[in-house]
Design a protein around this motif. Structure first.
Motif, PDB file in Angstrom:
ATOM      1  N   ASP A 294      55.316 -19.186   6.474  1.00  0.00           N
ATOM      2  CA  ASP A 294      54.780 -19.095   5.123  1.00  0.00           C
ATOM      3  C   ASP A 294      53.657 -18.069   5.101  1.00  0.00           C
TER       4      ASP A 294
ATOM      5  N   TRP B  16      58.053 -15.767  -2.306  1.00  0.00           N
ATOM      6  CA  TRP B  16      58.519 -15.151  -1.068  1.00  0.00           C
ATOM      7  C   TRP B  16      57.857 -13.795  -0.905  1.00  0.00           C
TER       8      TRP B  16
ATOM      9  N   LEU C  49      66.925 -16.031   3.215  1.00  0.00           N
ATOM     10  CA  LEU C  49      66.965 -16.809   1.980  1.00  0.00           C
ATOM     11  C   LEU C  49      68.330 -17.417   1.697  1.00  0.00           C
TER      12      LEU C  49
END
Length: 517
Positions: free
Chosen positions: A54, A417, A431
Motif C-alpha cells: 500500500d 492505486w 489489479l
C-alpha cells in the motif's frame, strides 16, 4: 504511474509558488538541525515489507529500506541503489542478475550480503501475505546468491522485472532479524536506507539520517518526523495549527481547490500524477456481483463528472480505463461502452440477466480523505435509479479494511492505486491478473494470456495493442470499474526547501530532499 517508451506519462509538473522564486532558494547552511514535520493521512499497515502493498507503507520503505534498484524523480528507468549493476542475462528475459554494492551495512551495523537479498525475496513468497507484494512478483521462480551476485530466475519473459525489484517489494531486510516464514512483529526496522527508524508510536514515526547509507539517494540533511492523521480535516487542522511543516496526501478537496500563489507562508507543488481510484467488485459465488450483468449495470449509471465536480471540487478528473491518462496505451473503453449515465441501459442489462431488483449490496470503504463523501454520492446515484440498495460499510482502520476485502467481506469496495513503476503493466497485472492484489476472486484466461504477452516485449511499444485489448476486456467483464484519477499536491512552509521533490505522483517519498532554508 510513470513514463515509458510506449507513451510517456506527461510530467505535467506545475510549480505554483507563493513568493517570487521561492522554490529556487538554497537550503540552509546546516545550522538548523530540527526535525521537519511531515503530515499525511496515509497509513503504514506493516513495518515488514513482506506484509504490505500500500502507498503509505511503501512511502516509508523507500526511506528506511534499500532495493537493488530505484527510480529517480522524473526518470523512466531504474538505476542501481543497493546494487552496483543489474542486467538481463541473454535475450530470453528470463534471467536477471545484479551485483551487490560493496560496503553496505544495515542500520544495526551488520553487513548487507547477497544472502540477505535472496532471503528478502524468498520470505515474501513463503509468507504469501494477502496484504503483501507477492502479486507483483508473479514471474519470479527462484533466487540464488553467490558472493555478491544475485541471480533471479523467472518463469516467463518479463521485461518489467527490473522495475518490480526497484519497488517496496524489493526491500532488503536483515535475515538475522526477520523471520523466514512469518511477519516480524514489534516496532523495529533493520534496513539500509537513507534513514534509520528512531521511534514508532501510534500516529507518529521519527526518522534520523543513516550516516552509513550508500546508494543513489543523497545523504539526508536533517531528521524527519512523520505525523499520521485519521482524515483530511484532521490533517488540515494540523496544518492550520502549524503542527506540520509539509502536508501531503490528503488535504480536503475544498482546500486543494482553493490553493493559490497569494497564500501566506505556503508554497505548493501540483504535479500531473496518475493516482487512480476504482470500485472493485467481489465476483465470488453468492456475491451480489457474481453476475457480470450486475457489474455492467453499475458501470452504466455511475456519473463520474458529478463525482469529480461536486465531491472533489474539480481536483480529480473522470477516468474511463484502469490505465490513466498520460500512461502509454491509455484508452477510454468505459466511456465508449457507457458514454452517458443511463438507468434504461442498466435496467435492460438486469432484466435480460433475470436479476431481481433492487440489487442489495454492501460497499466497503476505508475512512480517510473524501472516501465517505464519495461513497455517499455513489450510493445516491445508484439508489436514485431504483435498481440498487446500497449499504456503506465504513472501516476506520486501514488494516482491518484490507483484511475484510481480502476475505470477501464486501460485495464491492473502493480503493486508490498508485503505480509502483513506470509501465502500464502496473495498472493491469496486479489489479486484474492471476492472484491479484485486489483479492476479489476474478480470474480470466484471456486477460492473463494478454498480460503474459505484454510482459514479454523488451520494446514496450510493441505491447500497446495488447494493452488496448486488455482495457476493452476489462470494460466488458468489469472485475473493477475506474472512477477517477488525480493530481498530486504537496504543500510546505516558506522555511522548508525541497518539498517540490517530495513526490512526483509515483508513491516514492523523497524525504531526503527536505531541508530548512
Amino acid at each position: 504511474m510513470r513514463r515509458v517508451a510506449i507513451g510517456a506519462l506527461a510530467a505535467g509538473s506545475v510549480l505554483l509558488v507563493a513568493g517570487v522564486g521561492a522554490w529556487q532558494l538554497l537550503p540552509s547552511d546546516g545550522n538548523k538541525k530540527d526535525a521537519i514535520n511531515v503530515g499525511t493521512t496515509d497509513v503504514v499497515s506493516n513495518l515488514d515489507p513482506a506484509g504490505a502493498y500500500d502507498a503509505g507503507s511503501w512511502a516509508l520503505y523507500s526511506n528506511v529500506y534499500q532495493s537493488l534498484l530505484t527510480i529517480k524523480g522524473g526518470a523512466d528507468q531504474p538505476v542501481p541503489d543497493a546494487a552496483s549493476s543489474c542486467k538481463f542475462i541473454g535475450t530470453k528475459l528470463t534471467t536477471y542478475q545484479c551485483e551487490l554494492r560493496p560496503g553496505l551495512t544495515f542500520s544495526n551495523g551488520r553487513e548487507v550480503t547477497a544472502e540477505d537479498v535472496k532471503f528478502s525475496f524468498d520470505r515474501i513468497k513463503a509468507i504469501a501475505s494477502d496484504q503483501g507484494p507477492l502479486p507483483l512478483l508473479n514471474t519470479l521462480k527462484s533466487v540464488t546468491a553467490q558472493d555478491r551476485t544475485i541471480t533471479f530466475s523467472l518463469s516467463a519473459r518479463d521485461a518489467t522485472f527490473p522495475f518490480k525489484i526497484a519497488t517496496g517489494a524489493g526491500s532488503i531486510v536483515d535475515r538475522e532479524k526477520y523471520p523466514a516464514k512469518s511477519l516480524r512483529t514489534g516496532g523495529a526496522v533493520d534496513g539500509s536506507g537513507p534513514y534509520v527508524l528512531k521511534a514508532s508510536t501510534k500516529g507518529q514515526i521519527e526518522l534520523t539520517p543513516n550516516e552509513s547509507y550508500k546508494g543513489d539517494a543523497k545523504q539526508p540533511p536533517v531528521p524527519v518526523t512523520i505525523k499520521y492523521y485519521e482524515d483530511s480535516d484532521e490533517l488540515n487542522g494540523a496544518w492550520e495549527e502549524r503542527e506540520v511543516d509539509v502536508a501531503h496526501r490528503e488535504l480536503p478537496p475544498k482546500v486543494l481547490a482553493g490553493l493559490n500563489p497569494g497564500m501566506k507562508d505556503t508554497r505548493y507543488h501540483e504535479s500531473g500524477g496518475s493516482e487512480i481510484r476504482s470500485m472493485v467488485f467481489n465476483v465470488r459465488k453468492k456475491s451480489a456481483f457474481e453476475d457480470r450483468e450486475v457489474r455492467q449495470a453499475v458501470a452504466a449509471v455511475i456519473d463520474r463528472n458529478k463525482l469529480a465536480g461536486l465531491t472533489f471540487e474539480g481536483t480529480v478528473q473522470p477516468l474511463y480505463s484502469l490505465i490513466p491518462k498520460g500512461i502509454g496505451g491509455h484508452t477510454t473503453p468505459f466511456y465508449d461502452t457507457y458514454p452517458q449515465p443511463s438507468t434504461a441501459t442498466a435496467k435492460a442489462l438486469l432484466r435480460e440477466a433475470g436479476v431481481e431488483t433492487p440489487v442489495s449490496f454492501t460497499l466497503g470503504i476505508n475512512k480517510r480523505g473524501a472516501n465517505v463523501a464519495e461513497a455517499d454520492e455513489i450510493k445516491q446515484q445508484l439508489e436514485d435509479t431504483g435498481l440498487f440498495k446500497v449499504t456503506v460499510d465504513v472501516q476506520p482502520d486501514w488494516t482491518a479494511f484490507q483484511k475484510k476485502y481480502a476475505a470477501g467481506g464486501f460485495d464491492a469496495y473502493t480503493i486508490g492505486w498508485i503505480a509502483d513503476f513506470p509501465d502500464p503493466d502496473n495498472f493491469i497485472s496486479p489489479l486484474v491478473g492471476a492472484d491479484s492484489s485486489m483479492n476479489n476472486g476474478f480470474s480470466d484466461p484471456a486477460v492473463q494470456q494478454l498480460i503474459t504477452r505484454t510482459q514479454s516485449y523488451s520494446d514496450r511499444g510493441m505491447a500497446a495493442n495488447d494493452f488496448r485489448e486488455l482495457q476493452r476486456l476489462i470494460a466488458q467483464k468489469v472485475p473493477m470499474m475506474p472512477i477517477w484519477q488525480k493530481k498530486d499536491y504537496v504543500i510546505s512552509r516558506d522555511a522548508v526547501t525541497g518539498a517540490q521533490n517530495l513526490s512526483d505522483g509515483t508513491g516514492v517519498w523523497r524525504l531526503w530532499d527536505l531541508n530548512w532554508l
